[in-house]
Design a protein around this motif. Structure first.
Motif, mmCIF file in Angstrom:
data_model
loop_
_atom_site.group_PDB
_atom_site.id
_atom_site.type_symbol
_atom_site.label_atom_id
_atom_site.label_comp_id
_atom_site.label_asym_id
_atom_site.label_seq_id
_atom_site.Cartn_x
_atom_site.Cartn_y
_atom_site.Cartn_z
ATOM 1 N N UNK A 132 0.834 -1.204 0.000
ATOM 2 C CA UNK A 132 0.000 0.000 0.000
ATOM 3 C C UNK A 132 0.870 1.256 0.000
ATOM 4 N N UNK A 133 1.898 1.250 0.837
ATOM 5 C CA UNK A 133 2.759 2.427 0.953
ATOM 6 C C UNK A 133 3.513 2.708 -0.342
ATOM 7 N N UNK A 134 3.970 1.645 -1.011
ATOM 8 C CA UNK A 134 4.691 1.821 -2.281
ATOM 9 C C UNK A 134 3.770 2.449 -3.325
ATOM 10 N N UNK A 135 2.539 1.930 -3.431
ATOM 11 C CA UNK A 135 1.584 2.466 -4.407
ATOM 12 C C UNK A 135 1.282 3.928 -4.092
ATOM 13 N N UNK A 136 1.034 4.230 -2.806
ATOM 14 C CA UNK A 136 0.675 5.594 -2.422
ATOM 15 C C UNK A 136 1.845 6.556 -2.661
ATOM 16 N N UNK A 137 3.053 6.123 -2.270
ATOM 17 C CA UNK A 137 4.234 6.971 -2.448
ATOM 18 C C UNK A 137 4.515 7.212 -3.927
ATOM 19 N N UNK A 138 4.276 6.209 -4.749
ATOM 20 C CA UNK A 138 4.559 6.326 -6.180
ATOM 21 C C UNK A 138 3.647 7.336 -6.864
ATOM 22 N N UNK A 139 2.381 7.392 -6.433
ATOM 23 C CA UNK A 139 1.403 8.224 -7.128
ATOM 24 C C UNK A 139 1.151 9.577 -6.456
ATOM 25 N N UNK B 269 7.599 11.430 -0.351
ATOM 26 C CA UNK B 269 8.240 11.413 0.972
ATOM 27 C C UNK B 269 7.456 10.568 1.979
ATOM 28 N N UNK B 270 6.570 9.738 1.469
ATOM 29 C CA UNK B 270 5.621 9.033 2.333
ATOM 30 C C UNK B 270 6.306 8.094 3.315
ATOM 31 N N UNK B 271 7.337 7.365 2.876
ATOM 32 C CA UNK B 271 8.007 6.395 3.749
ATOM 33 C C UNK B 271 8.683 7.101 4.931
ATOM 34 N N UNK B 272 9.192 8.304 4.695
ATOM 35 C CA UNK B 272 9.812 9.073 5.788
ATOM 36 C C UNK B 272 8.752 9.441 6.826
ATOM 37 N N UNK B 273 7.581 9.858 6.353
ATOM 38 C CA UNK B 273 6.487 10.204 7.271
ATOM 39 C C UNK B 273 6.035 8.985 8.074
ATOM 40 N N UNK B 274 5.949 7.831 7.425
ATOM 41 C CA UNK B 274 5.520 6.618 8.122
ATOM 42 C C UNK B 274 6.575 6.151 9.128
ATOM 43 N N UNK B 275 7.833 6.372 8.795
ATOM 44 C CA UNK B 275 8.905 6.033 9.739
ATOM 45 C C UNK B 275 8.749 6.851 11.025
ATOM 46 N N UNK B 276 8.488 8.136 10.886
ATOM 47 C CA UNK B 276 8.307 8.984 12.071
ATOM 48 C C UNK B 276 7.056 8.586 12.854
ATOM 49 N N UNK B 277 6.014 8.160 12.135
ATOM 50 C CA UNK B 277 4.797 7.729 12.816
ATOM 51 C C UNK B 277 5.054 6.459 13.630
ATOM 52 N N UNK B 278 5.782 5.513 13.046
ATOM 53 C CA UNK B 278 6.094 4.273 13.761
ATOM 54 C C UNK B 278 6.959 4.572 14.977
#
Length: 427
Positions: A291-298, A302-311
């Motif tokens: 899901x994250x790859x699809x969302x970040x691609x489209x 910077x989505x993975x960086x945001x999710x890293x901070x959330x985790x």
């Protein structure tokens, strides 16, 4: 590992994940194609119920587990109002907001439905698939919130009775009381009244029913068991089991061993548990990464960086700049049970009865610890899962202890089954 590679199991698991992810997106795009007029009528007609109850209504005040999460419920209902861009809606979890007004989701939903304010679309929970809309949108197209709650109450108890019926047919009737006691720990009426809670119940009980019906089919090939638990993990993420995801592994695993027996060799048992948990985790984490790859691609590079901070935030040991002991997070969840007097009394009666039967019949039954060492090991492992969840996600479980304590259903069921094995059942 070599056998998994040799039999293309890893390749098949990848294919299941990709096909499942694509199907999940397409299915959500389909429900976001449903006209929203009737949905808006039913959702907005249900707002008075939420306003009366407020964001965190307690069905039976003072009893642990009786509190509803109308805060999240209002977000789910708000998302159900959204139509428009199907692909983006399926991935972003859009909801309506009133930028000029403050308020919690229940109040915001009321203002959105009033049509007195300018509303805009904002992404709500893009880190999840929000697969619950696959069910919520069609239901709100058919009925209002009060009828939906009644339907959920019926389904929850229908699934429970179906499970009990199948347990009797499979010769597992003696374990109905142990399961019922763990079921009561969930506070079934409360989970029936909240869409936020009820989906984890479906993702737990339906796999158990499938096991009882199709266990022989799963045993034909050991890799089918791996695929089965992978699909459960995928469903747990897809339907946003953020509070209770481990229950969707622990309870089906318990039923798997009730049906097939627990290996007496601890090494064999532990390898099997690790394998099945890895399959479940791969399904859950794999679906998340997909899901994250699809969302970040489209939409957001910077989505993975945001999710890293959330985790990092959710696994931290602080909240609002206040330090939280990880041990305190565990204790806070356990304390939620204290106020559930009905469950405590029922559990005590069960333990007393088991003890009485053991004392009266110990000469007739095999009761040496060595005879059920596999069951004892399984119980210890299933107790570790909730404690590990509480320890690692200290921030999250401390804030939401009134919800997340339900993960202890895994340990309670395992303990009660052990009592039956040790004290009642002739081995």
């Amino acid at each position: 590992m070599f056998s998994l590679i040799k039999n293309n199991v890893i390749v098949k698991m990848m294919l299941i994940l990709i096909i499942g992810g694509i199907f999940g997106i397409v299915a959500l795009m389909a429900v976001f194609s449903i006209p929203t007029q009737k949905i808006e009528k039913h959702v907005c007609g249900s707002v008075p119920v939420l306003l009366k109850e407020t964001n965190y209504h307690s069905v039976t005040p003072g009893i642990g587990g009786s509190q509803l999460d109308n805060y999240t419920e209002a977000i789910y209902m708000n998302e159900a109002l959204v139509g428009g861009s199907k692909f983006k809606s399926a991935l972003s979890g859009f909801r309506y907001d009133i930028p000029s007004e403050n308020g919690a989701p229940v109040e915001k939903l009321a203002k959105v439905c009033s049509n007195q304010y300018e509303r805009v679309l904002i992404p709500e929970s893009s880190r999840f698939f929000n697969g619950y809309e696959l069910i919520i949108k069609p239901l709100f197209w058919l009925m209002d919130y009060s009828n939906l709650r009644q339907a959920q109450l019926f389904i929850v108890f229908f699934l429970y009775l179906s499970l009990c019926y199948l347990m009797i047919n499979k010769g597992l009737a003696i374990y109905i009381i142990p399961f019922t006691l763990s079921f009561l720990l969930l506070n079934p009426v409360t989970i029936s009244l909240n869409m936020t809670f009820v989906f984890f119940y479906y993702c737990t009980i339906i796999p158990c029913i499938f096991l009882l019906v199709s266990n022989e089919w799963l045993l034909i090939n050991k890799y089918r068991q791996i695929f089965f638990f992978q699909i459960i993990g995928m469903a747990a993420f897809y339907f946003n089991m953020n509070y209770f995801q481990l229950i969707t592994f622990g309870i089906p695993l318990s039923f798997f061993y009730l049906l097939n027996g627990v290996p007496s060799n601890n090494r064999t048992l532990l390898i099997q548990i690790v394998t099945l948990f890895s399959a479940w985790f791969w399904g859950y984490a794999g679906m998340m990464i997909f899901k994250w790859i699809i969302y970040a691609s489209f939409f957001d590079h910077d989505y993975f960086i945001k999710m890293y901070h959330h985790i990092m935030f959710r696994t931290s040991d602080s909240f609002n700049d206040v330090q939280i002991s990880r041990i305190k997070a565990i204790i806070t969840n356990m304390e939620q049970i204290e106020s559930n007097k009905v469950w405590i009394v029922s559990e005590i009666i069960f333990i007393i009865y088991c003890s009485y039967k053991y004392i009266m019949n110990k000469s007739q039954f095999v009761h040496k610890v060595t005879t059920i060492k596999g069951e004892i090991t399984l119980f210890i492992v299933l107790c570790i899962f909730p404690i590990a969840r509480f320890f690692i996600y200290a921030n999250h479980v401390y804030i939401h202890s009134w919800v997340t304590y339900r993960i202890m259903m895994i340990s309670v069921f395992a303990f009660n089954v052990l009592c039956v094995k040790f004290c009642l059942k002739k081995l």
